[in-house]
Scaffold this motif. Structure first.
Motif, mmCIF file in Angstrom:
data_model
loop_
_atom_site.group_PDB
_atom_site.id
_atom_site.type_symbol
_atom_site.label_atom_id
_atom_site.label_comp_id
_atom_site.label_asym_id
_atom_site.label_seq_id
_atom_site.Cartn_x
_atom_site.Cartn_y
_atom_site.Cartn_z
ATOM 1 N N ASP A 151 11.549 7.793 2.195
ATOM 2 C CA ASP A 151 12.198 6.636 1.559
ATOM 3 C C ASP A 151 12.305 6.795 0.040
ATOM 4 O O ASP A 151 12.699 5.859 -0.651
ATOM 5 N N GLY A 152 11.911 7.955 -0.473
ATOM 6 C CA GLY A 152 12.060 8.220 -1.895
ATOM 7 C C GLY A 152 10.913 7.756 -2.762
ATOM 8 O O GLY A 152 11.019 7.765 -3.999
ATOM 9 N N ILE A 153 9.799 7.357 -2.151
ATOM 10 C CA ILE A 153 8.631 6.950 -2.928
ATOM 11 C C ILE A 153 7.866 8.215 -3.311
ATOM 12 O O ILE A 153 7.556 9.041 -2.455
ATOM 13 N N THR A 154 7.568 8.380 -4.580
ATOM 14 C CA THR A 154 6.983 9.634 -5.042
ATOM 15 C C THR A 154 5.534 9.521 -5.514
ATOM 16 O O THR A 154 4.869 10.547 -5.693
ATOM 17 N N ARG A 155 5.028 8.305 -5.729
ATOM 18 C CA ARG A 155 3.619 8.132 -6.066
ATOM 19 C C ARG A 155 2.962 7.302 -4.977
ATOM 20 O O ARG A 155 3.258 6.117 -4.821
ATOM 21 N N ILE A 156 2.070 7.945 -4.235
ATOM 22 C CA ILE A 156 1.543 7.379 -2.998
ATOM 23 C C ILE A 156 0.026 7.486 -3.010
ATOM 24 O O ILE A 156 -0.533 8.445 -3.538
ATOM 25 N N GLN A 157 -0.636 6.503 -2.403
ATOM 26 C CA GLN A 157 -2.070 6.673 -2.213
ATOM 27 C C GLN A 157 -2.475 6.321 -0.786
ATOM 28 O O GLN A 157 -1.854 5.483 -0.136
ATOM 29 N N VAL A 158 -3.519 6.994 -0.322
ATOM 30 C CA VAL A 158 -4.101 6.803 1.005
ATOM 31 C C VAL A 158 -5.545 6.380 0.798
ATOM 32 O O VAL A 158 -6.324 7.114 0.187
ATOM 33 N N GLU A 159 -5.886 5.190 1.289
ATOM 34 C CA GLU A 159 -7.211 4.629 1.035
ATOM 35 C C GLU A 159 -7.934 4.308 2.346
ATOM 36 O O GLU A 159 -7.490 3.458 3.105
ATOM 37 N N LEU A 160 -9.019 5.024 2.607
ATOM 38 C CA LEU A 160 -9.905 4.730 3.723
ATOM 39 C C LEU A 160 -11.237 4.317 3.101
ATOM 40 O O LEU A 160 -12.042 5.165 2.724
ATOM 41 N N ILE B 65 -7.170 0.995 4.737
ATOM 42 C CA ILE B 65 -8.024 0.364 5.745
ATOM 43 C C ILE B 65 -9.387 0.115 5.112
ATOM 44 O O ILE B 65 -9.999 1.014 4.535
ATOM 45 N N ARG B 66 -9.823 -1.152 5.188
ATOM 46 C CA ARG B 66 -11.087 -1.519 4.561
ATOM 47 C C ARG B 66 -11.750 -2.643 5.349
ATOM 48 O O ARG B 66 -11.117 -3.663 5.634
ATOM 49 N N PRO B 67 -13.016 -2.460 5.731
ATOM 50 C CA PRO B 67 -13.732 -3.586 6.327
ATOM 51 C C PRO B 67 -14.018 -4.635 5.267
ATOM 52 O O PRO B 67 -14.504 -4.304 4.186
ATOM 53 N N PHE C 278 -5.730 -4.078 6.527
ATOM 54 C CA PHE C 278 -5.084 -2.865 7.023
ATOM 55 C C PHE C 278 -3.619 -2.857 6.603
ATOM 56 O O PHE C 278 -2.945 -3.866 6.602
ATOM 57 N N ARG C 279 -3.153 -1.633 6.233
ATOM 58 C CA ARG C 279 -1.723 -1.456 5.976
ATOM 59 C C ARG C 279 -1.313 -0.033 6.327
ATOM 60 O O ARG C 279 -1.998 0.924 5.976
ATOM 61 N N CYS C 280 -0.232 0.100 7.051
ATOM 62 C CA CYS C 280 0.320 1.410 7.371
ATOM 63 C C CYS C 280 1.820 1.345 7.097
ATOM 64 O O CYS C 280 2.565 0.657 7.797
ATOM 65 N N TYR C 281 2.259 2.027 6.032
ATOM 66 C CA TYR C 281 3.663 2.005 5.623
ATOM 67 C C TYR C 281 4.562 2.470 6.772
ATOM 68 O O TYR C 281 4.219 3.416 7.482
ATOM 69 N N PRO C 282 5.704 1.791 6.985
ATOM 70 C CA PRO C 282 6.320 0.736 6.170
ATOM 71 C C PRO C 282 5.923 -0.680 6.578
ATOM 72 O O PRO C 282 6.598 -1.630 6.213
ATOM 73 N N GLY C 283 4.843 -0.812 7.319
ATOM 74 C CA GLY C 283 4.412 -2.117 7.775
ATOM 75 C C GLY C 283 3.884 -2.991 6.650
ATOM 76 O O GLY C 283 3.689 -2.554 5.511
#
Length: 246
Positions: A25-34, A166-168, A176-181
């Motif tokens: 989708d053209g997003i170039t700065r992304i983070q993944v957080e567990l 995802i974080r308790p 919780f979030r999972c792109y594009p949700g």
């Protein structure tokens, strides 16, 4: 629609798909957080990196410091990607870390301490894809940080899309979030996890408190306000992660 993951492997597979969707989708700065306190970042990195082997030497992997980068070089002797560190040196030394042939960048577990260097590196990277894996950029435990530093950190973080999160919140609830949700709040009710809220933006602490204390379903889709029931998988994921760290 992504479901709460049952294992760490499920979570990492979901995060990889979320990253790929965001990049498409053209997003170039992304983070993944567990955000599990027991989870070691190298455990995540070792499972996340194979998803990007197609880039080979065009992938550059950064660690927060030279020691972590050296350990990675020692342990990942067959890695085709490049390994470096964020560093805290002069601007000229930072510039040397970014080369024209570098195509995609992965920063593993950067913290709020490295934000000034991280922001400079991202300026040098430009619009090339950049992924922050298990970052700790919003560390509230730092004492004595000045207003200017806080504003710099806040401004930089605002440029990054949190595409997997995802974080308790406590023993019975999770964010919780999972792109594009959308952003989702899940609560354990009668031994089942139910999605009780969907929000277009990451909720603040007060908003989370209101959702959890109110016990009311908030859904952007007004035609369907029935909570989605799922098995109690979040606790099993927490147990799985605790077992990994023991």
């Amino acid at each position: 629609m992504a479901e709460l993951p049952k294992t760490l492997e499920d979570a990492i597979a979901q995060s990889c798909e979320a990253v790929k969707s965001a990049l498409a989708d053209g997003i170039t700065r992304i983070q993944v957080e567990l955000l599990f306190p027991e989870l070691k970042f190298m455990t995540v990195a070792e499972q996340f990196l194979p998803q990007f082997t197609e880039y080979e030497s065009r992938l550059k992997v950064f660690f927060a410091d030279a020691g972590a980068a050296a350990l990675a070089r020692r342990d990942w002797t067959d890695a085709q990607f490049q390994i470096s560190d964020i560093g805290t040196g002069r601007a000229a030394s930072l510039e040397a870390k970014i080369q024209p042939e570098d195509e995609i960048f992965l920063f593993i577990a950067p913290t709020s301490v490295e934000v000034p260097q991280l922001e400079k590196l991202c300026e040098l990277i430009g619009d090339r894809p950049t992924i922050m894996l298990t970052p700790r950029l919003e560390d509230s435990s730092i004492v004595g940080i000045g207003y200017t530093a806080r504003e710099t950190r806040r401004r930089f973080i605002s440029t990054i899309e949190s595409c997997y999160y995802i974080r308790p919140i406590d023993d019975q609830s999770a964010l919780f979030r999972c792109y594009p949700g959308l952003w989702e709040v899940w609560v354990e009710i009668q031994e089942e996890y139910q999605k009780v809220a969907e929000l277009p933006k990451k909720p603040s602490g007060d908003e989370l408190d209101g959702i959890l204390m109110g016990g009311q379903t908030q859904n952007t889709n007004t035609s369907d306000t029935t909570p989605t029931k799922k098995p109690s998988v979040f606790k099993s994921l927490q147990r799985f992660i605790k077992a990994l760290s023991s």
